[in-house]
Design a protein around this motif. Structure first.
Motif, PDB file in Angstrom:
ATOM      1  N   GLU A 153      -1.182   1.098   8.915  1.00 59.00           N
ATOM      2  CA  GLU A 153      -1.598   3.074   8.613  1.00 59.00           C
ATOM      3  C   GLU A 153      -2.361   4.237   9.217  1.00 59.00           C
ATOM      4  O   GLU A 153      -2.101   4.610   9.464  1.00 59.00           O
ATOM      5  N   ASP A 204      -3.907  -1.830   7.448  1.00 57.53           N
ATOM      6  CA  ASP A 204      -5.178  -1.526   8.457  1.00 57.53           C
ATOM      7  C   ASP A 204      -4.647  -0.426   9.799  1.00 57.53           C
ATOM      8  O   ASP A 204      -4.351   0.601   9.798  1.00 57.53           O
ATOM      9  N   TYR A 218      -3.819   7.720  -1.759  1.00 55.39           N
ATOM     10  CA  TYR A 218      -3.141   6.347  -1.694  1.00 55.39           C
ATOM     11  C   TYR A 218      -2.706   6.035  -3.425  1.00 55.39           C
ATOM     12  O   TYR A 218      -3.244   7.020  -4.480  1.00 55.39           O
ATOM     13  N   ARG A 241       5.663   3.469   1.425  1.00 61.60           N
ATOM     14  CA  ARG A 241       5.042   2.068   1.130  1.00 61.60           C
ATOM     15  C   ARG A 241       5.045   1.069   2.176  1.00 61.60           C
ATOM     16  O   ARG A 241       6.630   0.649   3.084  1.00 61.60           O
ATOM     17  N   ILE A 279      -4.065  -7.663   5.197  1.00 63.82           N
ATOM     18  CA  ILE A 279      -4.890  -6.170   4.858  1.00 63.82           C
ATOM     19  C   ILE A 279      -5.164  -6.272   6.089  1.00 63.82           C
ATOM     20  O   ILE A 279      -5.058  -4.539   6.273  1.00 63.82           O
ATOM     21  N   ARG A 322       0.832  -1.315   0.256  1.00 62.99           N
ATOM     22  CA  ARG A 322      -0.019  -0.108  -0.162  1.00 62.99           C
ATOM     23  C   ARG A 322       0.337   1.255  -0.177  1.00 62.99           C
ATOM     24  O   ARG A 322       1.314   1.498   1.048  1.00 62.99           O
TER      25      ARG A 322
END
Lengths: 413, 413
Positions: free
Chosen positions: B241, B238, B255, B222, B234, B182
């Motif tokens: 992040e 999350d 993003y 990244r 994921i 991401r």
């Protein structure tokens, strides 16, 4: 002299960034008569970089490292190379002052890690960075191996190479022979056509050599002679150039690796004391922005218009909406009216106008890439239609260059 | 599995060709969970290629070679690698038939050297080439080292990798793990500051990892997780992040590897159905040109002004020359008047105005880099002063980005 290039950065090994630095450095070193036998990429890993340096010492006289000079924990090229050659790292005074000024003018706190960027080898030479904060290094070891450390961002690496590293390297190239290069720039002819037109000349040449390079929207020829008599070398290049000019001189616009068509146009405008304005639709300000990239443009350019819609074409330039309705905005009539009106309103010698279909969809029944450009003078207005290929970005850039070419030809009349 | 990529070809070492194959292969191998630790380039020279293969054997499990499979005297990757691993070269039957058909349908004589292209290792697997004539090879040695030989032209290498090599490699990857990435984009914070603010987070992380990357005028992070459970991967991203957003969320704008601040602004304008115009001095059309790089901008942008001189500021925008005289053109008063007038004249929701000192000389007693930007709405106008460092080009680009940032913040209010 045998050289190798080591690019340092995990982002290269993950395929996130293309290693254009290796390409740039290889081309430039070849131009200096230095043979590059290897390029390598290694991640931000001290053990693997150290290992690579050991291999490099065995096989090369000049080791060029790029990347990893920044302020983060990942950036370790200086530290690893210093340890490898047994050099102490010390602050570079000039770089340190530049760093302090940078944070002072920005009124931001300078964090400690930034100091890493201005470290240099105790017995090395500091290479100043005119486009960033990381100082580069040139160092020659007791064993006679040369190490050149350059920053990773191409915008920093290129000026540092040209202005700081190149003069040093030239002194070390072990020969009385020198390479003299001349770059000729062409607009309006493709690389394959140029190479076909010059096929026999290119095939015959061993010294001087002729190397074509395709760049976006133009082609350059690099003429290179290896000689130990400078005057004779220049005569050889003159002779070769005249043969080339005879065949493709119509497309030639200037000399030099860092020259551009807009720069040549601004110089011509200043020389002839002509002023210019623009009305841009398709290019949305790109022509004027490119014009303003050149220092000294204030003498020839006062301002212009971005008329992206029919409304602004009518309102800003007082163009009859019926004309736009009748002929459409992508037409000779429209761009000629735009150029004529813009010239009259700003009271300049010349005015350029651009309109076209950038895509992704067709416009007014005209396919993507269709472009009209008009050039107005005090007594006249001309217009041309172009069909540029590929995507939005390429079409817009091609249109800007075509506009500069039109102006250049007008000024040379 | 540890891998390395060796590109073979003198044209790469001369800087005539960019090594995009290494970038492509690195990204694809990372996607398979294979760690690429080295990329190398070597010329068409058997001794140096053999030497490199010896190094590679010591440090990698998978050695991917690309280039040098063609029919000319320079092409020696197969021969050198075959000798290195002690394999005999034999004709591949499928490749041989394809070669014969190719020359038959083209009604051209097949010269002997073409047969080199269809040679494969006796105990290796032939990889068919759907876009060319050179057959690829996959071979595993008695020591368990894997060798993958691919053709140099990207148009041949890519389909061969996807359709022939990838299925084989997948079987050898000792894991069900995949990499999920991401990219977070930040504006208004430098790389060193971002890294300092996130120091402990970056230091702690081994999986997911956080890699900062400085780009012109912005920084990206990244986030990459290695996982065999996509949903859980994921969730890990999350969580990571949200920790990052807590600290530096004020600078986060979007993003994605290919996203940009102007793109985000155009999307916001469209979403909120707001229109925009601009009056540019310093940036000479650069803001509007950047805006027009984004498809779909026609819905939100009709046109604007390039007012590079005091005259055009007064004439195009009907600004009182006395105001310009009194406060100067690089002032809050000037940019506020420019934005207010431009907004009123084009009748938009928003207008941005930029004025400043691009250099090389100071202007109106203000140093190079001084920049004023104003944003006018229907009820209000605000302005900010910036001090951008470095050269003309950088100052202008920084000003354009600062303008987009101002608009983004206004739209998010």
């Amino acid at each position: 002299m045998k050289a190798e290039i080591i690019a340092v950065g995990t982002e290269l090994l993950l395929g996130q960034v293309v290693n254009t630095n290796a390409t740039f450095l290889s081309e430039e070193l070849a131009g200096l008569g230095i043979d590059v036998y290897y390029q390598s990429v290694v991640g931000d890993n001290p053990t693997r970089l150290e290992e690579l340096l050991e291999y490099a010492d065995k096989r090369s006289d000049l080791i060029v490292l790029c990347g990893g000079l920044g302020p983060t924990k990942d950036d370790l090229t200086k530290q690893v190379t210093a340890a490898h050659v047994g050099q102490e790292l010390v602050q570079d005074e000039v770089g340190y002052q530049q760093l302090m000024n940078y944070f002072e003018t920005r009124q931001r706190p300078m964090t400690e890690n930034n100091l890493l960027q201005t470290l240099v080898f105790k017995d090395g030479r500091a290479l100043q960075n005119t486009a960033g904060l990381a100082v580069g290094i040139f160092y020659t070891s007791a064993q006679g191996k040369h190490y050149l450390l350059l920053p990773g961002p191409p915008s920093e690496l290129k000026p540092m190479f040209y202005h700081q590293a190149m003069p040093i390297l030239k002194k070390y190239v072990q020969t009385n022979e020198q390479l003299i290069s001349r770059v000729m720039r062409f607009y309006g002819i493709g690389e394959s056509q140029l190479v076909t037109d010059l096929e026999d000349i290119i095939a015959q040449q061993t010294n001087p050599t002729v190397a074509p390079y395709a760049k976006p929207n133009e082609v350059t020829l690099r003429l290179t002679v290896k000689t130990n008599d400078e005057a004779q070398g220049i005569r050889q290049l003159d002779l070769l150039e005249s043969r080339i000019q005879e065949r493709v001189g119509a497309y030639f616009y200037g000399y030099g690796e860092e020259n551009t068509l807009p720069q040549v146009v601004v110089e011509l405008l200043r020389e002839k004391q002509k002023t210019l304005t623009a009305a841009e639709s398709l290019t949305g300000g790109g022509f004027q922005a490119t014009l303003c990239d050149t220092a000294g443009v204030t003498d020839v350019f006062l301002g212009g218009f971005v008329t992206y819609s029919a409304t602004t074409k009518a309102n800003f330039l007082q163009i009859d909406p019926e004309l736009l309705e009748k002929y459409g905005t992508v037409s000779a009539e429209c761009v000629e009216a735009m150029a004529t009106q813009a010239r009259a309103m700003v009271d300049t010698d010349l005015a350029i106008a651009l309109s076209g279909v950038a895509g992704p969809k067709e416009l007014e029944g005209q396919p993507v890439g269709t472009t009209w450009i008009a050039l107005a003078t005090k007594d006249n207005v001309i217009s041309h239609c172009y069909h540029f290929p590929r995507d939005r970005n390429y079409i817009r850039k091609s249109a800007v260059m075509a506009a500069f070419d039109l102006i250049r030809k007008e000024l040379l009349k």
